[in-house]
Design a protein around this motif. Sequence first.
Motif, PDB file in Angstrom:
ATOM      1  N   LYS A 238       0.828  -1.197   0.000  1.00  0.00           N
ATOM      2  CA  LYS A 238       0.000   0.000   0.000  1.00  0.00           C
ATOM      3  C   LYS A 238       0.874   1.263   0.000  1.00  0.00           C
ATOM      4  N   GLY A 239       0.466   2.246  -0.823  1.00  0.00           N
ATOM      5  CA  GLY A 239       1.143   3.530  -0.832  1.00  0.00           C
ATOM      6  C   GLY A 239       2.349   3.622  -1.736  1.00  0.00           C
ATOM      7  N   PHE A 240       2.770   2.541  -2.362  1.00  0.00           N
ATOM      8  CA  PHE A 240       3.933   2.586  -3.237  1.00  0.00           C
ATOM      9  C   PHE A 240       3.500   2.640  -4.694  1.00  0.00           C
ATOM     10  N   SER A 241       4.272   3.370  -5.493  1.00  0.00           N
ATOM     11  CA  SER A 241       4.055   3.415  -6.932  1.00  0.00           C
ATOM     12  C   SER A 241       5.397   3.587  -7.624  1.00  0.00           C
ATOM     13  N   VAL A 242       5.441   3.176  -8.885  1.00  0.00           N
ATOM     14  CA  VAL A 242       6.647   3.280  -9.692  1.00  0.00           C
ATOM     15  C   VAL A 242       6.352   4.250 -10.831  1.00  0.00           C
ATOM     16  N   GLY A 243       7.163   5.289 -10.949  1.00  0.00           N
ATOM     17  CA  GLY A 243       7.010   6.268 -12.019  1.00  0.00           C
ATOM     18  C   GLY A 243       8.012   6.011 -13.120  1.00  0.00           C
ATOM     19  N   ALA A 244       7.572   6.133 -14.378  1.00  0.00           N
ATOM     20  CA  ALA A 244       8.447   5.863 -15.513  1.00  0.00           C
ATOM     21  C   ALA A 244       8.147   6.832 -16.643  1.00  0.00           C
ATOM     22  N   THR A 245       9.090   6.933 -17.583  1.00  0.00           N
ATOM     23  CA  THR A 245       8.931   7.760 -18.765  1.00  0.00           C
ATOM     24  C   THR A 245       9.042   6.872 -19.994  1.00  0.00           C
ATOM     25  N   VAL A 246       8.114   7.047 -20.945  1.00  0.00           N
ATOM     26  CA  VAL A 246       8.148   6.278 -22.188  1.00  0.00           C
ATOM     27  C   VAL A 246       9.222   6.866 -23.087  1.00  0.00           C
ATOM     28  N   ILE A 247      10.164   6.022 -23.512  1.00  0.00           N
ATOM     29  CA  ILE A 247      11.242   6.475 -24.383  1.00  0.00           C
ATOM     30  C   ILE A 247      10.871   6.297 -25.851  1.00  0.00           C
ATOM     31  N   ASP A 248      10.407   5.087 -26.218  1.00  0.00           N
ATOM     32  CA  ASP A 248      10.159   4.804 -27.628  1.00  0.00           C
ATOM     33  C   ASP A 248       9.304   3.550 -27.749  1.00  0.00           C
ATOM     34  N   HIS A 249       8.682   3.385 -28.919  1.00  0.00           N
ATOM     35  CA  HIS A 249       7.972   2.167 -29.269  1.00  0.00           C
ATOM     36  C   HIS A 249       8.804   1.441 -30.321  1.00  0.00           C
ATOM     37  N   VAL A 250       9.084   0.155 -30.098  1.00  0.00           N
ATOM     38  CA  VAL A 250       9.939  -0.614 -31.002  1.00  0.00           C
ATOM     39  C   VAL A 250       9.311  -1.974 -31.280  1.00  0.00           C
ATOM     40  N   LYS A 251       9.870  -2.665 -32.269  1.00  0.00           N
ATOM     41  CA  LYS A 251       9.475  -4.036 -32.568  1.00  0.00           C
ATOM     42  C   LYS A 251      10.584  -4.981 -32.126  1.00  0.00           C
ATOM     43  N   GLY A 252      10.200  -6.154 -31.661  1.00  0.00           N
ATOM     44  CA  GLY A 252      11.165  -7.149 -31.246  1.00  0.00           C
ATOM     45  C   GLY A 252      11.723  -7.908 -32.439  1.00  0.00           C
ATOM     46  N   ASP A 253      12.591  -8.872 -32.162  1.00  0.00           N
ATOM     47  CA  ASP A 253      13.167  -9.707 -33.210  1.00  0.00           C
ATOM     48  C   ASP A 253      12.095 -10.584 -33.832  1.00  0.00           C
ATOM     49  N   LYS A 254      12.321 -10.974 -35.079  1.00  0.00           N
ATOM     50  CA  LYS A 254      11.364 -11.810 -35.781  1.00  0.00           C
ATOM     51  C   LYS A 254      11.424 -13.243 -35.255  1.00  0.00           C
ATOM     52  N   VAL A 255      10.259 -13.818 -35.041  1.00  0.00           N
ATOM     53  CA  VAL A 255      10.130 -15.206 -34.625  1.00  0.00           C
ATOM     54  C   VAL A 255       9.481 -15.953 -35.786  1.00  0.00           C
ATOM     55  N   VAL A 256      10.123 -17.019 -36.257  1.00  0.00           N
ATOM     56  CA  VAL A 256       9.593 -17.805 -37.361  1.00  0.00           C
ATOM     57  C   VAL A 256       8.777 -18.960 -36.794  1.00  0.00           C
ATOM     58  N   VAL A 257       7.523 -19.074 -37.266  1.00  0.00           N
ATOM     59  CA  VAL A 257       6.636 -20.155 -36.844  1.00  0.00           C
ATOM     60  C   VAL A 257       6.462 -21.075 -38.042  1.00  0.00           C
ATOM     61  N   PHE A 258       6.949 -22.312 -37.935  1.00  0.00           N
ATOM     62  CA  PHE A 258       6.896 -23.250 -39.055  1.00  0.00           C
ATOM     63  C   PHE A 258       6.148 -24.503 -38.613  1.00  0.00           C
ATOM     64  N   LYS A 259       5.100 -24.876 -39.355  1.00  0.00           N
ATOM     65  CA  LYS A 259       4.300 -26.062 -39.045  1.00  0.00           C
ATOM     66  C   LYS A 259       4.416 -27.023 -40.217  1.00  0.00           C
ATOM     67  N   LYS A 260       4.542 -28.306 -39.913  1.00  0.00           N
ATOM     68  CA  LYS A 260       4.652 -29.304 -40.966  1.00  0.00           C
ATOM     69  C   LYS A 260       4.072 -30.627 -40.480  1.00  0.00           C
ATOM     70  N   LYS A 261       3.366 -31.306 -41.361  1.00  0.00           N
ATOM     71  CA  LYS A 261       2.905 -32.666 -41.093  1.00  0.00           C
ATOM     72  C   LYS A 261       3.586 -33.577 -42.106  1.00  0.00           C
ATOM     73  N   ARG A 262       4.309 -34.516 -41.618  1.00  0.00           N
ATOM     74  CA  ARG A 262       5.110 -35.357 -42.505  1.00  0.00           C
ATOM     75  C   ARG A 262       4.239 -36.216 -43.420  1.00  0.00           C
ATOM     76  N   ARG A 263       4.727 -36.393 -44.605  1.00  0.00           N
ATOM     77  CA  ARG A 263       4.113 -37.235 -45.646  1.00  0.00           C
ATOM     78  C   ARG A 263       2.760 -36.727 -46.133  1.00  0.00           C
ATOM     79  N   LYS A 264       2.350 -35.536 -45.757  1.00  0.00           N
ATOM     80  CA  LYS A 264       1.038 -35.024 -46.155  1.00  0.00           C
ATOM     81  C   LYS A 264       1.137 -33.823 -47.092  1.00  0.00           C
ATOM     82  N   GLY A 265       2.324 -33.281 -47.280  1.00  0.00           N
ATOM     83  CA  GLY A 265       2.488 -32.114 -48.122  1.00  0.00           C
ATOM     84  C   GLY A 265       2.018 -30.827 -47.466  1.00  0.00           C
TER      85      GLY A 265
END
Length: 103
Positions: free
Chosen positions: A55-82
């Motif tokens: 109770k009674g505590f808070s954290v103050g912050a300043t927004v510096i910038d909006h950015v994008k993270g690293d790319k994550v590759v999502v690959f799905k495959k079912k064998r022998r089905k194409g």
Amino acid sequence: MFAIVTIAGQQFKVEEGQEIFVHRLEANAGDSVSFDNVHLTSGDAGVSVGTPNVKGFSVGATVIDHVKGDKVVVFKKKRRKGYRVKNGHRQQFTKIKIDSIAG
């Protein structure tokens, strides 16, 4: 002094002057934001643990910038089905600087 605080659904251990990346916030660059969900504080006065928040505590912050993270590759495959699907994803982040831990 450090604190454990919930920001955008995730918990972070923060100290004054620290810069962290959090999930995208609805604020513009240069805006000041405050977070009230402080779960633990530690400093010269000792450790304070909340149930669930300190109770009674808070954290103050300043927004510096909006950015994008690293790319994550999502690959799905079912064998022998194409069946192959390849998708990519880049997460949106907000870089903030912790200004104060006040209580």
